[in-house]
Enzyme design. Structure first.
Site, short mmCIF file in Angstrom:
data_model
loop_
_atom_site.label_atom_id
_atom_site.label_comp_id
_atom_site.label_asym_id
_atom_site.label_seq_id
_atom_site.Cartn_x
_atom_site.Cartn_y
_atom_site.Cartn_z
CD GLU A 164 -3.16 -0.92 2.05
OE1 GLU A 164 -3.26 0.15 2.68
OE2 GLU A 164 -4.00 -1.85 2.16
CD GLU A 165 6.28 2.81 2.67
OE1 GLU A 165 7.37 3.41 2.51
OE2 GLU A 165 6.11 1.96 3.56
NE ARG A 166 8.04 -1.33 -1.50
CZ ARG A 166 8.55 -2.50 -1.13
NH1 ARG A 166 7.99 -3.62 -1.56
NH2 ARG A 166 9.60 -2.55 -0.34
#
Length: 326
Positions: free
Chosen positions: A184-186
């Site tokens: 999700e961060e990427r």
């Protein structure tokens, strides 16, 4: 817990809109709250933990940070050294974290620490760590090349005691939980860069159209307008890859390979677009008076933070089964 109950595609829509902010630090800081420090808590945390930490984070009443990287373990997450030793109903934490976004102002940290001496991928756990506990020392705010509106901290832990109920999910599953958080961060990072890249290209078109060299506009040179057309095409291709990956993720698929490809391409394209466009601005591009120079600094982080380009390549190779067997 205060959220709207929407799927992850809405996070990406928000991330794209935040790209209209003319800096990288604010979208990144919001991303820490929405897609970096909280996904594991949302998915695996107890009801009690969610009420204590997730509810005020969603409401914006507290600031969260993510404690993963260390001075000797950035993208190499498996080799972190920070420990959380179980003693009765508490964990005693010792070690330190580096490159912690929002660490100087955070109210709590999603901390990855070694909770046993077992195999590196099975000895780690995630903990919700209040940042006002005795033994937590924010050593310094790191002076950076870009993202200067976002504070980045070096933090040390000395016999910090946290209740064992602050464990997210199961002990020993922290590495797996963090790998899921990284996806999700990427994807958030990719989404936040799309609008800035479009903005830089358009501003460069506008500037080179009115800037004259040898009695004609810079844009009139085929090398310039062909290059800008090529970069605009690359941005649209990145957008398509992002949307495809998000659609698969929302359907419940493992998108590690595609997310890594998107992150790799976003980091490299951010460097390519900002460098090429800055060149077309000439001397003005080397000043702090134009947006392209700020994004040149801010977006350079994309190839480093959240896993370096080289780490993304290793992940992609693993999923393509091109790495030699040991």
């Amino acid at each position: 817990y205060g959220g709207m109950g929407l799927d992850f595609s809405y996070n990406i829509a928000v991330a794209e809109e935040l790209g209209n902010i003319h800096c990288g630090g604010i979208p990144m800081a919001i991303g820490v709250q929405a897609s970096m420090a909280t996904p594991a808590l949302t998915r695996f945390g107890s009801d009690e933990l969610k009420k204590q930490f997730l509810v005020p984070t969603i409401a914006g009443d507290v600031v969260a940070c993510l404690g993963i990287s260390e001075a000797g373990a950035g993208s190499d997450v498996a080799n972190i050294k920070t420990t959380a030793v179980r003693k009765g109903d508490e964990y005693v934490i010792n070690g330190g974290k580096m490159w912690t976004t929002s660490g100087c102002q955070a109210d709590w940290m999603c901390l990855l620490a070694n909770t046993s001496e077992g195999p590196l991928h099975q000895n780690k756990s995630l903990l919700c760590l209040p940042m006002n506990l005795p033994g937590i020392h924010v050593a310094k705010k790191i002076d950076k090349l870009g993202m200067r509106s976002s504070d980045t901290a070096q933090i040390f832990f000395e016999d910090v005691r946290v209740p064992s109920k602050n464990l997210i999910g199961e002990e020993g599953k922290g590495f797996t939980y963090q790998m899921l958080q990284f996806q999700e961060e990427r994807l958030w990072a990719v989404a936040t860069v799309l609008t800035p890249l479009e903005t830089i290209i358009q501003e460069t078109i506008d500037y080179t159209r009115q800037r004259k060299v040898f009695d004609r506009s810079v844009l009139h040179n085929q090398a310039v307008h062909f290059r800008l057309a090529e970069l605009a095409t690359e941005v649209e291709l990145l957008r398509s890859l992002l949307y495809r990956t998000v659609a698969l993720y929302v359907e419940g698929n493992d998108v590690t390979k595609f997310a890594s490809m998107a992150k790799l391409k976003a980091g490299r394209l951010a460097r390519e677009v900002t460098d090429s466009c800055l060149q077309f601005w000439g001397g003005m591009g080397f000043t702090s008076e134009v947006l392209v120079s700020r994004f040149y600094r801010d977006l350079r982080l994309l190839s480093i933070g959240g896993g370096t380009d080289e780490t993304m390549l290793s992940i992609i190779c693993k999923y393509m089964e091109t790495l030699p067997s040991k």
